[in-house]
Design an enzyme around this catalytic site. Structure first.
Site, mmCIF file in Angstrom:
data_model
loop_
_atom_site.group_PDB
_atom_site.id
_atom_site.type_symbol
_atom_site.label_atom_id
_atom_site.label_comp_id
_atom_site.label_asym_id
_atom_site.label_seq_id
_atom_site.Cartn_x
_atom_site.Cartn_y
_atom_site.Cartn_z
ATOM 1 N N CYS A 176 0.816 -1.225 0.000
ATOM 2 C CA CYS A 176 0.000 0.000 0.000
ATOM 3 C C CYS A 176 0.844 1.266 0.000
ATOM 4 O O CYS A 176 0.331 2.354 -0.245
ATOM 5 C CB CYS A 176 -0.958 -0.015 1.178
ATOM 6 N N HIS A 225 -3.564 7.027 2.118
ATOM 7 C CA HIS A 225 -3.906 5.689 1.623
ATOM 8 C C HIS A 225 -5.272 5.315 2.190
ATOM 9 O O HIS A 225 -5.587 5.612 3.347
ATOM 10 C CB HIS A 225 -2.843 4.682 2.075
ATOM 11 N N ASN A 245 -10.110 -0.578 -0.643
ATOM 12 C CA ASN A 245 -8.651 -0.485 -0.613
ATOM 13 C C ASN A 245 -8.096 -1.050 -1.929
ATOM 14 O O ASN A 245 -8.145 -2.258 -2.156
ATOM 15 C CB ASN A 245 -8.125 -1.268 0.591
HETATM 16 O O1 UT7 Z 1 -3.863 -1.340 3.532
HETATM 17 C C1 UT7 Z 1 -2.764 -1.891 4.158
HETATM 18 C C2 UT7 Z 1 -2.794 -1.840 5.631
HETATM 19 N N1 UT7 Z 1 -3.992 -2.376 6.189
HETATM 20 C C3 UT7 Z 1 -4.668 -1.670 7.074
HETATM 21 O O2 UT7 Z 1 -4.321 -0.553 7.372
HETATM 22 C C4 UT7 Z 1 -5.884 -2.317 7.697
HETATM 23 C C5 UT7 Z 1 -5.824 -2.190 9.191
HETATM 24 N N2 UT7 Z 1 -6.912 -2.894 9.876
HETATM 25 C C6 UT7 Z 1 -8.197 -2.518 9.759
HETATM 26 O O3 UT7 Z 1 -8.546 -1.629 9.002
HETATM 27 C C7 UT7 Z 1 -9.204 -3.194 10.653
HETATM 28 O O4 UT7 Z 1 -8.534 -3.955 11.617
HETATM 29 C C8 UT7 Z 1 -10.226 -4.106 9.917
HETATM 30 C C9 UT7 Z 1 -11.193 -3.259 9.126
HETATM 31 C C10 UT7 Z 1 -9.501 -5.067 8.996
HETATM 32 C C11 UT7 Z 1 -11.029 -4.887 10.930
HETATM 33 O O5 UT7 Z 1 -11.681 -3.990 11.823
HETATM 34 P P1 UT7 Z 1 -11.542 -4.152 13.408
HETATM 35 O O6 UT7 Z 1 -12.410 -3.142 14.020
HETATM 36 O O7 UT7 Z 1 -10.096 -4.115 13.751
HETATM 37 O O8 UT7 Z 1 -12.155 -5.575 13.622
HETATM 38 P P2 UT7 Z 1 -11.453 -6.843 14.298
HETATM 39 O O9 UT7 Z 1 -10.527 -7.476 13.340
HETATM 40 O O10 UT7 Z 1 -10.955 -6.448 15.640
HETATM 41 O O11 UT7 Z 1 -12.723 -7.747 14.483
HETATM 42 C C12 UT7 Z 1 -13.759 -7.385 15.369
HETATM 43 C C13 UT7 Z 1 -14.849 -8.421 15.244
HETATM 44 C C14 UT7 Z 1 -14.329 -9.858 15.311
HETATM 45 O O12 UT7 Z 1 -15.288 -10.642 15.983
HETATM 46 P P3 UT7 Z 1 -15.043 -11.054 17.506
HETATM 47 O O13 UT7 Z 1 -13.747 -11.794 17.520
HETATM 48 O O14 UT7 Z 1 -14.986 -9.758 18.264
HETATM 49 O O15 UT7 Z 1 -16.248 -11.900 17.814
HETATM 50 C C15 UT7 Z 1 -14.283 -10.263 13.857
HETATM 51 O O16 UT7 Z 1 -14.428 -11.649 13.698
HETATM 52 O O17 UT7 Z 1 -15.480 -8.281 13.971
HETATM 53 C C16 UT7 Z 1 -15.469 -9.551 13.304
HETATM 54 N N3 UT7 Z 1 -15.396 -9.311 11.878
HETATM 55 C C17 UT7 Z 1 -16.482 -9.093 11.129
HETATM 56 N N4 UT7 Z 1 -17.785 -8.994 11.449
HETATM 57 C C18 UT7 Z 1 -18.629 -8.723 10.433
HETATM 58 C C19 UT7 Z 1 -14.290 -9.288 11.094
HETATM 59 N N5 UT7 Z 1 -14.645 -9.050 9.828
HETATM 60 C C20 UT7 Z 1 -15.989 -8.917 9.823
HETATM 61 C C21 UT7 Z 1 -16.945 -8.650 8.815
HETATM 62 N N6 UT7 Z 1 -18.249 -8.562 9.176
HETATM 63 N N7 UT7 Z 1 -16.596 -8.465 7.526
#
Ligand code: UT7
Length: 335
Positions: free
Chosen positions: A118, A259, A289
């Protein structure tokens, strides 16, 4: 390091973009994985993304370059170097740059692919600046293009909702005006981040095999939470660092061009810079993204909306796999 050390500055004189027609909205993802439109919007800011049904990354790039030629009547034979920032090259080799040069009959250029995920576009801008600044090359074309749909696992709700396909390019040209174009940059890598965002299969470590396919190793893996924590700090700090060392007050900045990985990361960067939301380029809701393409895509979109003017101070900022992160302080130069 500042622009003062180079013989010439590199300024943008042309640009182009390409996004495929096919739209995947959040409702579509509700039908294929356990997710909701609301979760995706509140956690990421994404509403839609585009996917290229036929063709490869080179086609995204070729279409973006053709768009640039249409807009600015650029003779491709005047381009010295083509840098293609991508993590989804058509093939390992030859480089996607060579494929693009063949498709566009660019016989007077040389070029190469640059892999910084990215941060690919930001890193490539730095390379273009050096190639031009040294005095050997006059025009360097930087393309950010990724067909992320080819490495996205559409059964993994953690990642599949995030990515889209796009290509966009900017053409840098030599200028003797030391107050124009790229004025400063900060770039970083931290290889310990390689364990949080990667594609395991297909390289020399894990060449393609039945096993790598069965284990879904040819797709992006991301530990979202781990990446989020460092991205939020990394992107904000490079943007702030560029402002501080160039004596830029919030009023001096026309736009942050971040980004587009997550609206919450963009928001944290904006806050650190002390600028208002009207000064942040955002198009993540439309395209998701698109990896190396997000920043040039933003530039073209905002230009098309009539929101960019000559002399605007822009801070480009990125964070990506590697980890790689960085920023560019750029004065806009296209009317
Ligand atoms: O571009 C290159 C660099 N990448 C980035 O900068 C991305 C950085 N990370 C992020 O943007 C975020 O971490 C994400 C958008 C990928 C995820 O968001 P988050 O708020 O960090 O969610 P999480 O991974 O902490 O997950 C929270 C909950 C989990 O459930 P539990 O374990 O709390 O029960 C996930 O399983 O949300 C769940 N979850 C979803 N729920 C509904 C993960 N993906 C989804 C989904 N729909 N698509």
């Amino acid at each position: 390091m500042t622009g003062k050390e180079f013989k010439y500055n590199a300024r943008i004189i042309a640009f182009g973009k390409y996004v495929p027609d096919k739209v995947l909205d959040n409702k579509y993802f509700e039908s294929i994985v356990d997710t909701t439109d609301e979760w995706i919007i509140t956690r990421t800011g994404i509403r839609e993304r585009r996917v290229l049904e036929k063709g490869a990354t080179s086609d995204l790039a070729v279409n973006a370059i053709k768009d640039m030629v249409r807009r600015f009547n650029i003779d491709l034979d005047t381009i010295d170097v083509l840098i293609v920032a991508t993590v989804t090259p058509d093939m390992f080799f030859p480089s996607t740059a060579c494929v693009i040069m063949d498709k566009l009959e660019m016989e007077k250029s040389w070029g190469f692919d640059l892999s910084a995920a990215c941060s690919g576009f930001v890193f490539a801008c730095s390379v273009a600046r050096s190639l031009i600044g040294g005095g050997i090359y006059k025009r360097v074309l930087v393309v950010g293009a990724d067909k992320m749909s080819t490495i996205t696992d559409y059964t993994d709700r953690n990642t599949c909702i995030l990515f889209g396909d796009a290509g966009a390019c900017v053409l840098f040209e030599r200028t003797e005006n030391k107050s124009d174009g790229i004025l400063d940059e900060v770039l970083y890598c931290d290889g310990s981040g390689r364990n949080s965002l990667y594609m395991l299969g297909g390289g020399s470590l894990n060449p393609a095999s039945h096993e790598t396919v069965e284990k879904r190793w040819h797709y992006v893996y991301q530990d979202g939470k781990a990446v989020f924590k460092v991205a939020v700090i990394g992107m904000a700090e490079v943007a702030y660092e560029l402002m501080a060392r160039n004596n830029l007050k919030p009023d001096d900045v026309a736009y942050l061009v971040p980004h587009q990985a997550n609206l919450r990361i963009i928001e944290a960067t904006r806050e650190r810079m002390g600028i208002g939301p009207e000064k942040v380029m955002v198009n993540i809701h439309k395209y998701g993204n698109t990896t190396a393409a997000t920043i040039p895509l933003c530039l073209v979109d905002y230009y098309d909306e009539g929101k960019l003017k000559v002399g605007d101070n822009l801070i480009l900022a990125s964070f990506g796999a590697g980890y790689t992160w960085g920023g560019i302080y750029l004065k806009w130069s296209v009317e």
